[in-house]
Structure formats: C-alpha cells, structure tokens
Scaffold this active site. Structure first.
Site, PDB file in Angstrom:
ATOM      1  N   ARG A  93       0.842  -1.186   0.000  1.00  0.00           N
ATOM      2  CA  ARG A  93       0.000   0.000   0.000  1.00  0.00           C
ATOM      3  C   ARG A  93       0.885   1.246   0.000  1.00  0.00           C
ATOM      4  O   ARG A  93       1.968   1.277   0.600  1.00  0.00           O
ATOM      5  CB  ARG A  93      -0.872  -0.019   1.245  1.00  0.00           C
ATOM      6  CG  ARG A  93      -1.854   1.153   1.389  1.00  0.00           C
ATOM      7  CD  ARG A  93      -2.897   1.136   0.320  1.00  0.00           C
ATOM      8  NE  ARG A  93      -4.108   1.860   0.737  1.00  0.00           N
ATOM      9  CZ  ARG A  93      -4.969   2.394  -0.109  1.00  0.00           C
ATOM     10  NH1 ARG A  93      -4.770   2.317  -1.412  1.00  0.00           N
ATOM     11  NH2 ARG A  93      -6.057   3.009   0.332  1.00  0.00           N
ATOM     12  N   THR A 369      -9.238   0.869  -9.442  1.00  0.00           N
ATOM     13  CA  THR A 369      -8.472  -0.272  -8.977  1.00  0.00           C
ATOM     14  C   THR A 369      -8.639  -1.403  -9.977  1.00  0.00           C
ATOM     15  O   THR A 369      -9.596  -1.420 -10.742  1.00  0.00           O
ATOM     16  CB  THR A 369      -9.002  -0.684  -7.589  1.00  0.00           C
ATOM     17  OG1 THR A 369      -8.897   0.446  -6.719  1.00  0.00           O
ATOM     18  CG2 THR A 369      -8.256  -1.857  -7.001  1.00  0.00           C
ATOM     19  N   THR A 387      -3.941  -0.583  -7.290  1.00  0.00           N
ATOM     20  CA  THR A 387      -4.807   0.587  -7.465  1.00  0.00           C
ATOM     21  C   THR A 387      -4.039   1.879  -7.701  1.00  0.00           C
ATOM     22  O   THR A 387      -2.883   2.033  -7.289  1.00  0.00           O
ATOM     23  CB  THR A 387      -5.701   0.769  -6.220  1.00  0.00           C
ATOM     24  OG1 THR A 387      -6.631   1.829  -6.461  1.00  0.00           O
ATOM     25  CG2 THR A 387      -4.877   1.082  -4.991  1.00  0.00           C
ATOM     26  N   ASP A 411      -7.771   8.406   0.755  1.00  0.00           N
ATOM     27  CA  ASP A 411      -8.305   7.293   1.542  1.00  0.00           C
ATOM     28  C   ASP A 411      -8.049   7.453   3.042  1.00  0.00           C
ATOM     29  O   ASP A 411      -8.533   6.643   3.840  1.00  0.00           O
ATOM     30  CB  ASP A 411      -7.708   5.967   1.066  1.00  0.00           C
ATOM     31  CG  ASP A 411      -8.501   5.368  -0.086  1.00  0.00           C
ATOM     32  OD1 ASP A 411      -9.545   5.934  -0.433  1.00  0.00           O
ATOM     33  OD2 ASP A 411      -8.072   4.345  -0.634  1.00  0.00           O
ATOM     34  N   SER A 441      -9.832  -0.756   1.096  1.00  0.00           N
ATOM     35  CA  SER A 441     -10.936  -1.711   1.032  1.00  0.00           C
ATOM     36  C   SER A 441     -10.607  -2.900   0.136  1.00  0.00           C
ATOM     37  O   SER A 441     -11.452  -3.787  -0.049  1.00  0.00           O
ATOM     38  CB  SER A 441     -12.203  -1.024   0.508  1.00  0.00           C
ATOM     39  OG  SER A 441     -12.615  -0.004   1.381  1.00  0.00           O
ATOM     40  N   GLY A 461     -13.214  -1.307  -7.053  1.00  0.00           N
ATOM     41  CA  GLY A 461     -14.496  -0.717  -6.696  1.00  0.00           C
ATOM     42  C   GLY A 461     -14.540   0.150  -5.465  1.00  0.00           C
ATOM     43  O   GLY A 461     -15.617   0.376  -4.916  1.00  0.00           O
ATOM     44  N   GLY A 462     -13.392   0.643  -4.962  1.00  0.00           N
ATOM     45  CA  GLY A 462     -13.435   1.492  -3.778  1.00  0.00           C
ATOM     46  C   GLY A 462     -13.991   0.746  -2.577  1.00  0.00           C
ATOM     47  O   GLY A 462     -13.719  -0.441  -2.386  1.00  0.00           O
TER      48      GLY A 462
END
Length: 560
Positions: A93, A369, A387, A411, A441, A461-462
């Site tokens: 991340r 993403t 993403t 985010d 997520s 898809g968030g």
C-alpha cells in the site's frame, strides 16, 4: 512477441461474453486485459510459478491498462503455496510522505478544502507497486526478474493494438486543454494523433522506466534517475514526495486474516486493508443466518446481507488502520465466531437498523483499482489487487517517465475527529501521519478446501470492493454457483454511512425493492459494483475454471 500481440488482439475482440467460463488444466490468469492475462500464461508455460506470472501480469497491466494498472500506485497480494499448505500476504500500500500531516487538506477554519485530498499531486502517496512485486519475486519467484519485466517493456516499445474501450477513453479525454503533464499525450501516436482502435500504441517513456526496473530491481524505481525525476516533478507541480520518501519505502509481508465457513478456509488481507477483517466478520454472521430457508436475492436475504454489511463497516470505521501505527486493533475479536453471534443477535429480521455516526459499532453490541487472479500447474495461487484510487489516479505524471501517480491520500480520514452521515469518517486509526499507510478496502482472497485452493477472487471498486467480494464468496460457498454466475449475480452495497442500500440497476426486482423500503431501508440504484476476476478449482478433477466480469470490456480469463 508478434504471435502474442496477434493472439491478444483476437482475445480482446472475443474473450468477453457474459456468463461464460474458461477451462484449463495447467494454469490460468484472469485479469482486466486479455493481453496481460496472456503475458501471465506465457510465463506459466515457461515454467514460472503463480508469483512469476503475477509479477509479469502486473507489469503488463501497467502498460495496457493505465487507468488502474500501475507502477505509480500500490496494492495487496495474497499467496497460497499449495505444496506447503501455507498462505502469506504482501502489503505494498502507498504511504503518506514524510511532510504529510493530519490537517494538510483543511483550510484555516478546519474545513476540508473541497477536492484537495483527491486532486493534484498533494493527493499522491509514495508508490508501493514496484517494491511489492519485487519482494514477492525475491521471496517466492522462480524465473529471473528480468524475464518477468521484459514482456511489459516489449509491449511498451513495440506497441500493442489499442482496444475499443481505451480508444473511447482517449477520445473523451482529449477535449481537455493541453498541459506539460502526461495525460494529454498518453494515447497519442508519433504523429500527435489519437491512437485509433486496433492501431499499435507505443509508450517509449514507460519502456525506459521499466527497463531501469528490469535492470536494477526496485532500486531502478526508488533510487537513481527515475527517483530523481519523480522528486523533481513532484516539487515543481505541488507534490511533497521526495527522494528520501522513495528511498525509505518498503513493502511488508504480513500473516493473512483467516476465517472459516462451513468447512472452507478463507484467507484474505489484514490491515492496512480492511477487506479481510470485514469479509470474515460478514461470513461469520451469514453462517448463522439459516440461509437454507431463505430464498436467494429475496427481500429477506437482501435485508440480512445489508445488516451484516452495516455492522462490519461500522466496526471498520471505528477500529481499523495501518497496523504499524495501531498495534492494538482487536482483530481476533472482530473475526471471531462469538463476536459474529453478538452481531447477528442484534439484527431485527423484520426491519432495518439505524446507522448512528456517534456510536459506530457500539450501536450493535450484544473508485480506480484492478484485480487479477492466478493459479499455476502445481495449484499455487495468487490473488492480487492494485490501485491508483480514481480512474487514472491523479491524472498527473512526468512525460519523461510515462506513468501516472496515484491519488490515494484521499483514503485517509481527512478531518480529525469528524464523522458525518455521508462519506466522511474522522476516527483516529486512519488519520494522516508521516509514513502511514492509508486504510484500504481491497480484498484479494483465496478460499481453500482440504488445504488446496478452491476459489481465487478479488475486485476493484473502492469501498464497494469488500461487499462485492463478500457476496461472490458467499455465492460460491453457500450456493455452489459457477464462478461466472457468482460474479454476474446481483450485488448490493451497504457501508453504514450513508445509511442506504445501493443496488445494481435493473437487477433487483421492484417487489424486492418495495419490501425493503417498507422495512425501513433507503435504496438507490447504481450502474454496477466492481469488476470481479475469479478462478475456481474442481476438487475432484483438478481443472481450473475462470471468469472475468462482463463489465470489463477488455477483461479475459486465459488458461492452458
């Protein structure tokens, strides 16, 4: 290479038919672009394992799927070694830069500056994709690193036929005024014209960046000429990522979140992703729901699914964040069967609960993403979600480097301590701090049966990712659906705040909708949720069955 390009071009013309599956015996890759899937399968055919194929597929997506495939973003990887019956995850991340702070997107009155946390380079986190892929290869790969990056270089240098979908993106975006950033020239050919559908699309600057990564591993991105250009571009265009930020970035290997459902073992991402914790919590609740007596997709079914989602997202908001900054998160409790019993006991089967932004989960006590799934001939599996956040991320990048930067800083919880009835959450675990990873997520997941992979699944898809993956896993495990039907079945989304059920347009019956409204739910139609890429393994015959979501126009399952 020419053979690959021709076959990939034929694939993208014909690969995607709704409710269709691809069968294979030796290996399979399901991704958002047929060309990238083919690259991954080629690696498998050359003796590479699932990790090798994943690395090659990810870099290929950075070339052929720039709206979400990336080297300027980050993501998560779940890996199952079928021989050792062992599962691990890699967290790559993005991180907040060293100069970031909790009030960086607020005005002098403490209010959020509209759009500031999603627009421009200030919204970019330190990219993690290259570091994550490199760590995965160094620990678990077989083939030489250079051989996994080279197919992406070939695609960028020699070009590949531009799909109808991406050509349409190009036509729409070039109504914008010109700047010195990469977006205005991204889909242009050497003559300065928009690349036509089926025309070879070449990206020489990206090829050069990928060559540095091929030759020097992750140092080719986080140090040297590429890093210097990233730092220069950031400084001159409002970003705060520096050479020091890049040099300090490291991916992290973490133990997976594990749960069970009626004899299946479920492995998913731990925090910094919230996906695995929420998925296991919801699966535990549904295990108690007596689904044998409830009709699939009936109002009663949708109600219970929505209430499970409501509770999981309230707990997500209250407790979850980067584990390196939040060492005391109650993960064992949130994923326990006992906790699920308490959550389920609080559900009224006849009416909707109320989402209260002042109480979070306490009330229930007592966007772009991409995802791909891979399996090799030995049954080793990878579920990987990566993403840029929004479609094309920040839409900014140096023309000298050829890739786009993410806008993942959005985010984080932008206003410390402030949670409203809409989309804003202000809890401490996900507030901005230097070098902190923002909560995600993404929910790459592998389900096993008797120690062997059974389902490999994930989606973009968030915040909807969690619920999209959850319902697909439930469809396969509870209802024994074929993977294509499980992917295409109607999905809903309830995320605690806003307090409403979103459903896929034209897939919910009017009668079901009306009953839900009578039960106290607010409902709203959306076009679709996610673009699932999944593989199932036949437990008796051992063959692989793959399917790509029909909402992905270039997506394909490719096997051999």
């Amino acid at each position: 290479m020419q053979k690959i390009l021709v076959s990939a071009f034929l694939l993208f013309l014909s690969a995607h038919v709704a409710y269709s599956q691809t069968y294979a015996k030796n290996g399979m890759v399901v991704s958002a672009h047929a060309t990238a899937s083919q690259v991954g399968v080629d690696i498998l055919q050359k003796g590479g394992n699932a990790i090798d194929a994943s690395v090659a597929t990810a870099f290929a997506l950075a070339v052929v799927y720039p709206l979400a495939g990336n080297i300027g973003g980050g993501g998560f990887l779940v890996y199952m070694d079928a021989q050792k019956n062992a599962t691990t995850t890699i967290d790559f991340r993005e991180k907040a830069p060293l100069a970031a702070h909790s009030k960086m997107f607020l005005d002098e009155n403490g209010d959020l500056i509209k759009g500031s946390n999603h627009n421009g380079l200030l919204s970019a986190g330190v990219p993690g994709s290259v570091a994550g892929l490199y760590m995965a290869h160094q620990k678990y790969g077989k083939l030489p690193w250079a051989s996994l990056v080279q197919p992406a270089i070939d695609l960028a240098e020699k070009g590949y036929p531009l799909s109808w979908n991406l050509h349409n993106h190009a036509v729409e975006m070039y109504a914008e005024e010109k700047t010195d950033h990469i977006m205005p020239s991204l889909y242009k050919n050497e003559s300065g014209e928009i690349v036509a559908w089926g025309e070879l699309w070449k990206q020489p600057a990206l090829a050069k960046t990928l060559t540095a990564i091929r030759d020097k591993g992750q140092d080719g991105f986080y140090k040297g000429a590429v890093a210097k250009e990233i730092a220069r571009y950031m400084k001159e265009n409002g970003g705060i990522i520096t050479m020091k930020d890049l040099e300090k970035y490291e991916a992290v290997e973490r133990a997976p979140i594990k749960g069970t459902y009626k004899g299946f073992d479920i492995y998913s991402m731990p925090p910094t992703s919230s996906g695995g914790v929420a998925l296991i919590e919801m699966m535990n609740v549904m295990e108690l729901a007596g689904l044998d007596s409830i009709e699939f997709n009936s109002a009663a079914y949708v109600h219970i699914v929505a209430e499970a989602m409501r509770r999981a997202f309230a707990d997500r908001a209250e407790y979850l964040g980067d584990p390196d900054f939040n060492p005391d998160m109650p993960l064992d409790r949130l994923t326990s069967k006992e906790f699920a019993q308490m959550r389920y006991d609080n559900i009224d089967l006849t009416k909707a609960s109320v989402s209260d932004s002042s109480q979070f989960g306490q009330l229930y006590d007592g966007h772009n993403t991409t995802h791909f799934s891979v399996i090799d001939k030995d049954g080793n599996a990878v579920s990987l979600t990566t993403t840029l956040e929004y479609l094309y991320g920040s839409k900014m990048g140096s023309p000298k480097l050829g890739f786009l930067f993410n806008n993942e800083m959005g985010d984080f919880n932008p206003i410390p301590g402030y949670t409203d009835t809409g989309w804003l959450i202000g809890t401490q675990p996900n507030q901005i701090q230097p070098e902190k990873r923002m909560l995600s997520s993404m929910t790459p997941t592998i389900v096993s049966k008797d120690g062997k992979p059974y389902l490999v699944i994930g989606s973009p898809g968030g915040r909807t990712i969690i619920n999209t993956v959850f319902q697909t896993v439930l469809n396969v495990l509870e209802y024994d659906m074929r993977i294509d039907k499980a992917i295409e079945a109607m999905k809903i989304h309830q995320q605690w705040m806003p307090d409403k059920i979103y459903y896929e347009e034209d897939l919910m019956s009017p009668d079901t909708r009306d009953i839900l409204i009578q039960m106290g739910h607010t409902v709203e139609a959306r076009e679709n949720f996610g673009r699932l890429m999944g593989i199932t393994v036949d437990p008796k015959e051992g063959y692989y069955v793959g399917a790509a979501d029909s909402s992905g126009p270039d997506a394909a399952a490719v096997g051999y």
